[in-house]
Design a protein around this motif. Sequence first.
Motif, PDB file in Angstrom:
ATOM      1  N   LEU A   1      17.776  -6.613   4.490  1.00  0.00           N
ATOM      2  CA  LEU A   1      17.320  -7.221   3.238  1.00  0.00           C
ATOM      3  C   LEU A   1      16.635  -6.186   2.343  1.00  0.00           C
ATOM      4  O   LEU A   1      16.792  -6.210   1.117  1.00  0.00           O
ATOM      5  N   ALA A   2      15.881  -5.287   2.955  1.00  0.00           N
ATOM      6  CA  ALA A   2      15.224  -4.238   2.167  1.00  0.00           C
ATOM      7  C   ALA A   2      16.264  -3.331   1.508  1.00  0.00           C
ATOM      8  O   ALA A   2      16.147  -2.994   0.320  1.00  0.00           O
ATOM      9  N   ILE A   3      17.289  -2.945   2.260  1.00  0.00           N
ATOM     10  CA  ILE A   3      18.346  -2.102   1.691  1.00  0.00           C
ATOM     11  C   ILE A   3      19.145  -2.877   0.637  1.00  0.00           C
ATOM     12  O   ILE A   3      19.587  -2.302  -0.363  1.00  0.00           O
ATOM     13  N   PHE A   4      19.345  -4.179   0.846  1.00  0.00           N
ATOM     14  CA  PHE A   4      20.016  -5.014  -0.159  1.00  0.00           C
ATOM     15  C   PHE A   4      19.252  -4.974  -1.475  1.00  0.00           C
ATOM     16  O   PHE A   4      19.848  -4.832  -2.552  1.00  0.00           O
ATOM     17  N   VAL A   5      17.932  -5.102  -1.397  1.00  0.00           N
ATOM     18  CA  VAL A   5      17.105  -5.030  -2.614  1.00  0.00           C
ATOM     19  C   VAL A   5      17.259  -3.669  -3.271  1.00  0.00           C
ATOM     20  O   VAL A   5      17.391  -3.567  -4.496  1.00  0.00           O
ATOM     21  N   TYR A   6      17.273  -2.601  -2.457  1.00  0.00           N
ATOM     22  CA  TYR A   6      17.456  -1.280  -3.063  1.00  0.00           C
ATOM     23  C   TYR A   6      18.821  -1.173  -3.739  1.00  0.00           C
ATOM     24  O   TYR A   6      18.943  -0.572  -4.802  1.00  0.00           O
ATOM     25  N   GLY A   7      19.863  -1.748  -3.127  1.00  0.00           N
ATOM     26  CA  GLY A   7      21.173  -1.751  -3.760  1.00  0.00           C
ATOM     27  C   GLY A   7      21.138  -2.447  -5.107  1.00  0.00           C
ATOM     28  O   GLY A   7      21.753  -1.992  -6.083  1.00  0.00           O
TER      29      GLY A   7
ATOM     30  N   GLY B   1       9.161   2.630  -5.364  1.00  0.00           N
ATOM     31  CA  GLY B   1       9.429   1.577  -4.389  1.00  0.00           C
ATOM     32  C   GLY B   1      10.732   1.790  -3.654  1.00  0.00           C
ATOM     33  O   GLY B   1      10.810   1.617  -2.429  1.00  0.00           O
ATOM     34  N   GLY B   2      11.759   2.193  -4.391  1.00  0.00           N
ATOM     35  CA  GLY B   2      13.058   2.424  -3.769  1.00  0.00           C
ATOM     36  C   GLY B   2      13.030   3.553  -2.759  1.00  0.00           C
ATOM     37  O   GLY B   2      13.625   3.460  -1.681  1.00  0.00           O
ATOM     38  N   GLY B   3      12.319   4.629  -3.085  1.00  0.00           N
ATOM     39  CA  GLY B   3      12.231   5.761  -2.160  1.00  0.00           C
ATOM     40  C   GLY B   3      11.552   5.395  -0.858  1.00  0.00           C
ATOM     41  O   GLY B   3      11.974   5.814   0.224  1.00  0.00           O
ATOM     42  N   VAL B   4      10.489   4.590  -0.947  1.00  0.00           N
ATOM     43  CA  VAL B   4       9.785   4.154   0.263  1.00  0.00           C
ATOM     44  C   VAL B   4      10.686   3.262   1.109  1.00  0.00           C
ATOM     45  O   VAL B   4      10.791   3.425   2.339  1.00  0.00           O
ATOM     46  N   VAL B   5      11.376   2.310   0.456  1.00  0.00           N
ATOM     47  CA  VAL B   5      12.223   1.355   1.179  1.00  0.00           C
ATOM     48  C   VAL B   5      13.374   2.057   1.891  1.00  0.00           C
ATOM     49  O   VAL B   5      13.650   1.798   3.068  1.00  0.00           O
ATOM     50  N   VAL B   6      14.068   2.948   1.196  1.00  0.00           N
ATOM     51  CA  VAL B   6      15.226   3.618   1.787  1.00  0.00           C
ATOM     52  C   VAL B   6      14.812   4.470   2.984  1.00  0.00           C
ATOM     53  O   VAL B   6      15.459   4.455   4.039  1.00  0.00           O
ATOM     54  N   THR B   7      13.733   5.224   2.842  1.00  0.00           N
ATOM     55  CA  THR B   7      13.282   6.080   3.939  1.00  0.00           C
ATOM     56  C   THR B   7      12.844   5.248   5.138  1.00  0.00           C
ATOM     57  O   THR B   7      13.211   5.536   6.286  1.00  0.00           O
ATOM     58  N   ALA B   8      12.080   4.177   4.889  1.00  0.00           N
ATOM     59  CA  ALA B   8      11.579   3.349   5.983  1.00  0.00           C
ATOM     60  C   ALA B   8      12.705   2.625   6.703  1.00  0.00           C
ATOM     61  O   ALA B   8      12.742   2.580   7.935  1.00  0.00           O
ATOM     62  N   ALA B   9      13.649   2.059   5.940  1.00  0.00           N
ATOM     63  CA  ALA B   9      14.736   1.295   6.565  1.00  0.00           C
ATOM     64  C   ALA B   9      15.646   2.196   7.382  1.00  0.00           C
ATOM     65  O   ALA B   9      16.084   1.830   8.479  1.00  0.00           O
ATOM     66  N   ASN B  10      15.946   3.386   6.877  1.00  0.00           N
ATOM     67  CA  ASN B  10      16.837   4.286   7.607  1.00  0.00           C
ATOM     68  C   ASN B  10      16.140   4.951   8.791  1.00  0.00           C
ATOM     69  O   ASN B  10      16.814   5.371   9.738  1.00  0.00           O
ATOM     70  N   ALA B  11      14.814   5.064   8.751  1.00  0.00           N
ATOM     71  CA  ALA B  11      14.086   5.538   9.927  1.00  0.00           C
ATOM     72  C   ALA B  11      14.006   4.438  10.983  1.00  0.00           C
ATOM     73  O   ALA B  11      14.011   4.718  12.187  1.00  0.00           O
ATOM     74  N   LEU B  12      13.965   3.174  10.539  1.00  0.00           N
ATOM     75  CA  LEU B  12      13.888   2.050  11.456  1.00  0.00           C
ATOM     76  C   LEU B  12      15.197   1.841  12.209  1.00  0.00           C
ATOM     77  O   LEU B  12      15.207   1.591  13.418  1.00  0.00           O
ATOM     78  N   ILE B  13      16.316   1.949  11.500  1.00  0.00           N
ATOM     79  CA  ILE B  13      17.639   1.691  12.077  1.00  0.00           C
ATOM     80  C   ILE B  13      18.493   2.923  11.859  1.00  0.00           C
ATOM     81  O   ILE B  13      18.924   3.189  10.731  1.00  0.00           O
ATOM     82  N   ASN B  14      18.739   3.698  12.924  1.00  0.00           N
ATOM     83  CA  ASN B  14      19.400   4.987  12.776  1.00  0.00           C
ATOM     84  C   ASN B  14      20.493   5.147  13.814  1.00  0.00           C
ATOM     85  O   ASN B  14      20.388   4.652  14.931  1.00  0.00           O
ATOM     86  N   GLY B  15      21.558   5.864  13.439  1.00  0.00           N
ATOM     87  CA  GLY B  15      22.732   6.061  14.279  1.00  0.00           C
ATOM     88  C   GLY B  15      23.966   5.884  13.413  1.00  0.00           C
ATOM     89  O   GLY B  15      23.930   5.100  12.456  1.00  0.00           O
TER      90      GLY B  15
ATOM     91  N   PHE C   1      23.475  -2.125   1.079  1.00  0.00           N
ATOM     92  CA  PHE C   1      23.249  -1.438  -0.194  1.00  0.00           C
ATOM     93  C   PHE C   1      24.431  -1.699  -1.129  1.00  0.00           C
ATOM     94  O   PHE C   1      24.250  -2.033  -2.308  1.00  0.00           O
ATOM     95  N   GLY C   2      25.660  -1.568  -0.604  1.00  0.00           N
ATOM     96  CA  GLY C   2      26.837  -1.841  -1.418  1.00  0.00           C
ATOM     97  C   GLY C   2      26.884  -3.286  -1.880  1.00  0.00           C
ATOM     98  O   GLY C   2      27.273  -3.583  -3.012  1.00  0.00           O
ATOM     99  N   LEU C   3      26.464  -4.209  -0.998  1.00  0.00           N
ATOM    100  CA  LEU C   3      26.448  -5.625  -1.362  1.00  0.00           C
ATOM    101  C   LEU C   3      25.443  -5.882  -2.481  1.00  0.00           C
ATOM    102  O   LEU C   3      25.734  -6.594  -3.447  1.00  0.00           O
TER     103      LEU C   3
END
Length: 372
Positions: free
Chosen positions: A8-14, A102-116, A127-129
């Motif tokens: 959801l955080a990445i969706f908002v950034y998209g 806000g976008g920079g914080v969200v993208v970094t946090a979400a990608n650090a949380l879920i990685n691979g 993000f595309g959605l």
Amino acid sequence: MVFLAGALAIFVYGMIAAMLGTILPDLSARFRLTPKQNGSIAFGQAVGLMVASMLVGPLLDNEGKKLGLILGLILIAVALFSLPRSSGFGSVAGMMFVLGLGGGVVVTAANALINGPSESNLLNLFFGLGGMVTPFVSANLLKGNIVKLCYAAGIFALAALVVQVIAPIPAPTGTKTFVLSDVGGLLGHPVLWVLGLMLFLYVSCEVGIWNWLVQHLIAQGIPETRALNVLSLGFALGLLVGRLFVGLVNIPAGPETITLVAGILMAITSYLVLTIRSVNAAWGLVFLAGVSMAPVFPTTLAIVGREFPQMTGTAIGMAITFGWAGLAVSSRIIGAIAGGDTKRLGKALLVIPAFSVIMVGLNLALRAMLAK
């Protein structure tokens, strides 16, 4: 639930990544903005993204990703509710700076949380959605009403914020994983620089399309509503489909090969996009460009996570900072080349295939470094 929070955080950034390109035609007409001023507005957003991703890494490593996601979504909501009250170039640029923070914080946090490789691509398909939703809703439901668009996106950001608060996101271990003295080692690691430069070039290309494609298509005689749909149902949908494919299909090639092939296809498709004039051809080529670009950002971040298992949040933040620098540079270059004439955007947007070619060269250099 944790994946949902990150998604959801990445969706908002998209949604906000597509925001500037969606509202720019209206803002340009309302405040008589030139392409150069538009480039400066995009630069303000890029500076916010850079500052946030550069500083938030230590916070994520020591205080946890939950705090970062909450902080980022609060900043996004504030900017979205404030944008409709902008009075001119300066206030628009200021709010885009906050939106970038806000976008920079969200993208970094979400990608650090879920990685691979697979997980990052599945995460970033949201993000595309989100990027698809913004121009589609603006063109087909809100009829270009940017006030309602900003408020709708702001409300969704608040809803995503609630999910972050209640989601069982793992708390920090209590061990300080960020050590200031180790930053020098990270900055001196050539692999991080190459990966960062790849993101610099990639984000330059992606944001070039988000921010400028609609205006370029309008300059070719394509109506604004149809141009917005090309951005939404073409480029954003291509990003979504490409990331879904890489996330779900077990591709035997490693992440370095995936990004290499993607870079080659980016160069070809982005060049062809600039040669067409019809809506149907534009939609097809822009869709293919989106599919080509789709795996680059998440897969590159997955390589960062693999190569830097310690201080991962800081390393990802540094790499993403390179990417946002690309946003700043490409927007100003494109705006400066176009000057005050939107008909020159086709020439200015040749920056995109050129940067794609350079990215391919860096990928080859990375493969040689990792093989040693």
